[in-house]
Design a protein around this motif. Structure first.
Motif, short mmCIF file in Angstrom:
data_model
loop_
_atom_site.label_atom_id
_atom_site.label_comp_id
_atom_site.label_asym_id
_atom_site.label_seq_id
_atom_site.Cartn_x
_atom_site.Cartn_y
_atom_site.Cartn_z
N PHE A 198 19.15 40.92 -2.64
CA PHE A 198 19.28 40.42 -3.97
C PHE A 198 20.45 39.50 -4.39
CE2 PHE A 198 21.08 41.09 -8.28
CZ PHE A 198 20.08 40.67 -8.98
N PHE A 199 21.51 39.88 -3.76
CA PHE A 199 22.63 38.98 -4.21
C PHE A 199 22.50 37.61 -3.51
CE2 PHE A 199 25.06 43.06 -4.91
CZ PHE A 199 25.29 42.63 -6.32
N VAL A 200 22.08 37.68 -2.35
CA VAL A 200 21.89 36.27 -1.61
C VAL A 200 20.61 35.53 -2.31
CG1 VAL A 200 20.76 35.23 0.60
CG2 VAL A 200 22.75 37.17 0.79
N PHE A 246 22.45 34.07 -5.57
CA PHE A 246 23.79 33.22 -5.39
C PHE A 246 23.52 32.31 -4.37
CE2 PHE A 246 25.21 37.16 -7.42
CZ PHE A 246 25.45 36.48 -8.57
N ALA A 247 22.54 32.15 -3.44
CA ALA A 247 22.48 31.50 -2.16
C ALA A 247 20.92 30.67 -2.33
CB ALA A 247 22.62 31.97 -0.90
N CYS A 248 20.05 31.43 -2.36
CA CYS A 248 18.75 30.63 -2.35
C CYS A 248 18.41 29.88 -3.41
CB CYS A 248 17.74 32.09 -2.12
SG CYS A 248 17.69 32.73 -0.65
N SER A 282 17.30 20.31 4.26
CA SER A 282 17.22 21.32 3.60
C SER A 282 16.91 22.69 4.06
CB SER A 282 15.88 21.07 2.40
OG SER A 282 16.03 19.95 1.89
N LEU A 283 16.17 22.80 4.92
CA LEU A 283 15.88 24.06 5.90
C LEU A 283 17.13 24.52 6.47
CD1 LEU A 283 14.01 25.94 6.70
CD2 LEU A 283 13.63 24.58 8.76
N PRO A 284 18.01 23.69 7.14
CA PRO A 284 19.38 24.19 7.95
C PRO A 284 20.30 24.72 6.62
CG PRO A 284 18.87 22.26 8.87
CD PRO A 284 17.86 22.23 7.67
N CYS A 335 21.65 31.63 3.47
CA CYS A 335 20.95 32.85 3.23
C CYS A 335 21.11 33.93 4.23
CB CYS A 335 19.21 32.49 2.97
SG CYS A 335 18.90 31.79 1.50
N ILE A 336 21.48 33.50 5.36
CA ILE A 336 21.40 34.36 6.49
C ILE A 336 22.95 34.62 6.69
CG2 ILE A 336 21.18 34.74 9.03
CD1 ILE A 336 18.62 33.00 8.85
N LEU A 337 23.73 33.82 6.64
CA LEU A 337 25.19 34.16 7.10
C LEU A 337 25.80 35.26 5.99
CD1 LEU A 337 26.57 30.71 8.11
CD2 LEU A 337 25.91 32.64 9.67
N PRO A 338 25.78 35.05 4.64
CA PRO A 338 26.09 36.20 3.83
C PRO A 338 25.64 37.57 3.85
CG PRO A 338 25.13 34.25 2.40
CD PRO A 338 24.83 34.19 3.83
N LEU A 339 24.65 37.90 4.56
CA LEU A 339 23.75 39.08 4.48
C LEU A 339 24.78 40.29 4.89
CD1 LEU A 339 20.05 38.35 5.38
CD2 LEU A 339 20.99 39.31 3.08
N ARG A 340 25.57 39.85 6.27
CA ARG A 340 26.17 40.85 6.81
C ARG A 340 27.22 41.50 5.98
NH1 ARG A 340 27.14 42.05 13.03
NH2 ARG A 340 29.27 43.23 12.92
N PRO A 341 28.14 40.22 5.72
CA PRO A 341 29.55 40.87 4.94
C PRO A 341 29.08 41.45 3.49
CG PRO A 341 29.66 38.37 5.56
CD PRO A 341 28.14 38.72 5.88
#
Length: 127
Positions: free
Chosen positions: A58-60, A63-65, A90-92, A98-104
């Protein structure tokens, strides 16, 4: 196993974002990219309490997507580039934001659940 009173309270920001145990700050939360370990290898804390559910996603998304898609739309409207430009820009950008912030974020939510002793809501039927 040690009681929780033997461990000083640690900030969810300092432990969770780094993926460390919310009780001792030394063990690891994750066994894979987003897979939680069953317990801490240092202090033995059972991570069964942890249920971040869809919180990190949800947060990603918020705030990112949304900014990533806005960038792609802006590039399209302003420059009307060929499709392969979106594949290079755009894709990278979308994948990284979207992927990097998921773990933290997942680590922070799990550590916050431990720190604030968050539990599933229950109805109080005894009055």
């Amino acid at each position: 196993m040690a009681q929780d009173t033997q461990w000083p309270p640690l900030s969810p920001y300092s432990t969770g974002i780094r993926g460390h145990c919310p009780r001792c700050g030394q063990g690891h939360l994750f066994s894979g990219f987003l897979q939680l370990r069953p317990n801490c290898e240092v202090c033995g804390l059972d991570y069964g309490f942890a249920d971040p559910a869809d919180g990190p996603a949800f947060f990603v998304l918020c705030f990112a997507c949304v900014p990533s898609v806005a960038l792609a739309v802006w590039i399209e409207v302003a420059f009307q580039p060929p499709f392969w430009i979106h594949l290079l820009i755009s894709l990278p950008f979308l994948l990284l934001t979207c992927i990097l912030p998921l773990r933290p974020l997942k680590g922070w939510l799990v550590a916050s659940q431990y720190f604030y002793k968050a539990e599933q809501g229950r109805l109080d039927r005894g009055t």
